[in-house]
Scaffold this motif. Structure first.
Motif, PDB file in Angstrom:
ATOM      1  N   LEU A 301       0.838  -1.198   0.000  1.00  2.96           N
ATOM      2  CA  LEU A 301       0.000   0.000   0.000  1.00  2.96           C
ATOM      3  C   LEU A 301       0.871   1.246   0.000  1.00  2.96           C
ATOM      4  O   LEU A 301       1.950   1.282   0.617  1.00  2.96           O
ATOM      5  N   LEU A 302       0.401   2.285  -0.691  1.00  2.05           N
ATOM      6  CA  LEU A 302       1.068   3.592  -0.710  1.00  2.05           C
ATOM      7  C   LEU A 302       0.103   4.610  -0.146  1.00  2.05           C
ATOM      8  O   LEU A 302      -0.992   4.811  -0.682  1.00  2.05           O
ATOM      9  N   GLU A 303       0.498   5.253   0.936  1.00  4.01           N
ATOM     10  CA  GLU A 303      -0.369   6.219   1.605  1.00  4.01           C
ATOM     11  C   GLU A 303       0.397   7.503   1.877  1.00  4.01           C
ATOM     12  O   GLU A 303       1.607   7.583   1.683  1.00  4.01           O
ATOM     13  N   GLY A 304      -0.347   8.530   2.362  1.00  5.64           N
ATOM     14  CA  GLY A 304       0.279   9.772   2.776  1.00  5.64           C
ATOM     15  C   GLY A 304       0.156  10.871   1.749  1.00  5.64           C
ATOM     16  O   GLY A 304      -0.671  10.825   0.834  1.00  5.64           O
ATOM     17  N   SER A 305       0.998  11.885   1.891  1.00  7.60           N
ATOM     18  CA  SER A 305       0.964  13.071   1.032  1.00  7.60           C
ATOM     19  C   SER A 305       1.517  12.740  -0.344  1.00  7.60           C
ATOM     20  O   SER A 305       2.466  11.970  -0.484  1.00  7.60           O
ATOM     21  N   ARG A 306       0.925  13.361  -1.362  1.00  7.86           N
ATOM     22  CA  ARG A 306       1.349  13.155  -2.742  1.00  7.86           C
ATOM     23  C   ARG A 306       2.013  14.424  -3.267  1.00  7.86           C
ATOM     24  O   ARG A 306       1.858  15.516  -2.736  1.00  7.86           O
ATOM     25  N   GLY A 307       2.767  14.273  -4.348  1.00 12.94           N
ATOM     26  CA  GLY A 307       3.391  15.412  -5.014  1.00 12.94           C
ATOM     27  C   GLY A 307       4.600  15.979  -4.290  1.00 12.94           C
ATOM     28  O   GLY A 307       4.980  17.120  -4.532  1.00 12.94           O
ATOM     29  N   LEU A 308       5.223  15.199  -3.418  1.00  7.43           N
ATOM     30  CA  LEU A 308       6.394  15.690  -2.684  1.00  7.43           C
ATOM     31  C   LEU A 308       7.658  15.552  -3.533  1.00  7.43           C
ATOM     32  O   LEU A 308       7.791  14.619  -4.335  1.00  7.43           O
ATOM     33  N   LYS A 309       8.568  16.496  -3.326  1.00 10.88           N
ATOM     34  CA  LYS A 309       9.872  16.443  -3.993  1.00 10.88           C
ATOM     35  C   LYS A 309      10.966  16.607  -2.939  1.00 10.88           C
ATOM     36  O   LYS A 309      10.845  17.443  -2.033  1.00 10.88           O
ATOM     37  N   ALA A 310      12.023  15.826  -3.089  1.00 13.39           N
ATOM     38  CA  ALA A 310      13.135  15.869  -2.126  1.00 13.39           C
ATOM     39  C   ALA A 310      14.451  15.844  -2.879  1.00 13.39           C
ATOM     40  O   ALA A 310      14.512  15.453  -4.060  1.00 13.39           O
ATOM     41  N   LEU A 311      15.521  16.288  -2.193  1.00 13.91           N
ATOM     42  CA  LEU A 311      16.863  16.243  -2.774  1.00 13.91           C
ATOM     43  C   LEU A 311      17.423  14.828  -2.589  1.00 13.91           C
ATOM     44  O   LEU A 311      17.603  14.356  -1.462  1.00 13.91           O
ATOM     45  N   ALA A 312      17.690  14.163  -3.705  1.00 10.98           N
ATOM     46  CA  ALA A 312      18.217  12.796  -3.657  1.00 10.98           C
ATOM     47  C   ALA A 312      18.708  12.431  -5.046  1.00 10.98           C
ATOM     48  O   ALA A 312      18.686  13.267  -5.969  1.00 10.98           O
ATOM     49  N   THR A 313      19.152  11.216  -5.201  1.00 14.06           N
ATOM     50  CA  THR A 313      19.442  10.651  -6.516  1.00 14.06           C
ATOM     51  C   THR A 313      18.430   9.542  -6.760  1.00 14.06           C
ATOM     52  O   THR A 313      18.143   8.746  -5.858  1.00 14.06           O
ATOM     53  N   THR A 314      17.891   9.505  -7.957  1.00  6.66           N
ATOM     54  CA  THR A 314      16.819   8.552  -8.246  1.00  6.66           C
ATOM     55  C   THR A 314      17.255   7.124  -7.977  1.00  6.66           C
ATOM     56  O   THR A 314      16.533   6.343  -7.342  1.00  6.66           O
TER      57      THR A 314
END
Length: 425
Positions: A301-314
């Motif tokens: 299951l995938l839950e929580g806030s959508r459309g988030l962006k973070a600093l990382a490497t894919t």
């Protein structure tokens, strides 16, 4: 080298002995001759006084007494008279070379004292032989010291050569040998530091090989699952096409993982962190792992806030999620839930399942290398934490039962300096 040291030391010692011994021999011989002449002159002067005193006292000279008083001397005494009077006392005149000294008084008394020069030359030879003996002894001592010093220098050099040869053969253990010679101790210290650096390099290379094999296993597993789906759906062209495209995605992801591993080995991952869409990576991972979970009658299951962006490497972030999902598949139970939330300073991605959790004795060191509670390799969580830290985030165990892991990533609009956390917050 030892022979060269001995030869050079012996040459220096011989030159020093010659420079000191020859002038010393000349000076000593002259001193002996001058001392003998001075002694004869003093005896002649003293005899003049004795003759004057005997003349005043009107007592004759006793030749035997003079001979006893001046042994080994040939004495000639002349008195002014008419006719002149001469007295000869002592040994017979020397037949060879002789040394003589004269003295006379105002009253016409003349005294000559002579002695055999051969006796003086014997004394000179004896002193010269003593100097030669001392020179030989000095040379012997110099040779002995040269042998000791050559051993003290050559043995450490041979030891250092063996240490360097051992380093070249791959044995990178520091020797910790010290020799009491500052220069050689400096060389030994440099070799020890080099051994430590080589050991660290070899350790990192071995760890990289181990990490690479472990990290590649997960995408290869996903690729295998896709290929199995293709084989199972070979009579359904639409499904074959879909699974083939998914297999291509898995292969591209495998290439990305290899690039990530090489970048991590070169310590370049910090500079590669960039804004990443969290949903895209999570959906891609859930899509990959859902078939195998479904095959085990389990749910993702995938839950929580959508459309988030973070600093990382894919690739790095995806590998962390893949590791957590694989751990939940192998060690957990029930539904696995991936939850995303936006915090004040971090974006948090939690992965939790409904299994028995992590044992108390394993929990404090679950991120340590080679620590596993279920027969695994003990590398997955270690590498996952390292990948998260390389992106400026961190991976933590936030709850033991049921097991809940949380990834903390910096928001995409965070322009602050990267803070790498490798331990619990």
């Amino acid at each position: 080298m030892r022979r060269r040291l001995l030869t050079s030391t012996l040459v220096v010692a011989v030159i020093a002995v010659l420079l000191l011994g020859v002038p010393l021999g000349i000076v000593v011989s002259r001193l002996i001759v001058d001392e003998a002449a001075q002694e004869l002159r003093a005896e002649a002067t003293r005899l003049v006084g004795e003759v004057e005193y005997a003349r005043i006292q009107e007592t004759p000279l006793d030749p035997q007494q003079l001979e006893q008083k001046y042994p080994g001397r040939h004495i000639q005494i002349y008195e002014r008279a008419n006719p002149p009077k001469a007295t000869i006392v002592g040994t017979a005149p020397p037949s060879g070379q002789q040394m003589a000294e004269d003295a006379q008084s105002e009253n016409g008394i003349y005294v000559r004292v002579s002695r055999d020069r051969e006796q003086i030359e014997q004394d000179v030879r004896a002193r010269l032989l003593l100097i030669v003996a001392l020179a030989v002894a000095a040379l012997a001592v110099a040779v002995g010291l040269a042998i000791v010093q050559s051993r003290r220098l050559t043995l450490p050099l041979q030891d250092l050569a063996k240490i360097a040869d051992r380093l070249g053969s791959g044995d990178a253990r520091p020797s910790r040998h010290r020799y009491g010679i500052p220069e050689l101790d400096r060389v030994a210290e440099v070799l020890d530091r080099s051994a430590t650096r080589i050991s660290d390099l070899l350790t990192r290379e071995r760890e990289f090989a181990t990490d690479a094999s472990h990290q590649l296993r997960t995408p290869l597993t996903g690729l295998t699952m896709r290929l199995e789906e293709i084989v199972a759906a070979s009579d359904q062209p639409a499904i074959v096409r879909e699974e083939g495209e998914a297999a291509i995605v898995q292969a591209e992801r495998l290439t990305a993982v290899i690039d990530e591993l090489l970048a991590a080995a070169r310590r370049q991952r910090h500079a590669q962190a960039e804004p990443v869409a969290i949903d895209e990576v999570l959906i891609q991972q859930i899509t990959e792992w859902e078939p195998v979970f479904r095959g085990g009658d389990r749910t993702l299951l995938l839950e929580g806030s959508r459309g988030l962006k973070a600093l990382a490497t894919t690739g790095g972030f995806g590998q962390v999620i893949a590791t957590l999902l694989e751990n939940s598949l192998r060690h957990g139970a029930g539904t696995v839930t991936v939850t995303t939330t936006q915090g004040d300073t971090y974006i948090v991605i939690e992965v939790t399942d409904e299994g028995p959790g992590i044992a108390d004795e394993i929990a404090p060191k679950v991120f340590e290398r080679n620590v596993s509670g279920g027969g695994g390799t003990g590398l997955g969580l270690t590498l996952a934490r390292a990948l998260a830290a390389a992106d400026g985030g961190r991976l933590e165990l936030v709850r033991r039962r049921p097991a809940t892991f949380a990834i903390f990533l910096r928001p995409a609009d965070d322009n602050g300096p990267t803070r790498v956390v490798t331990g619990p917050a």
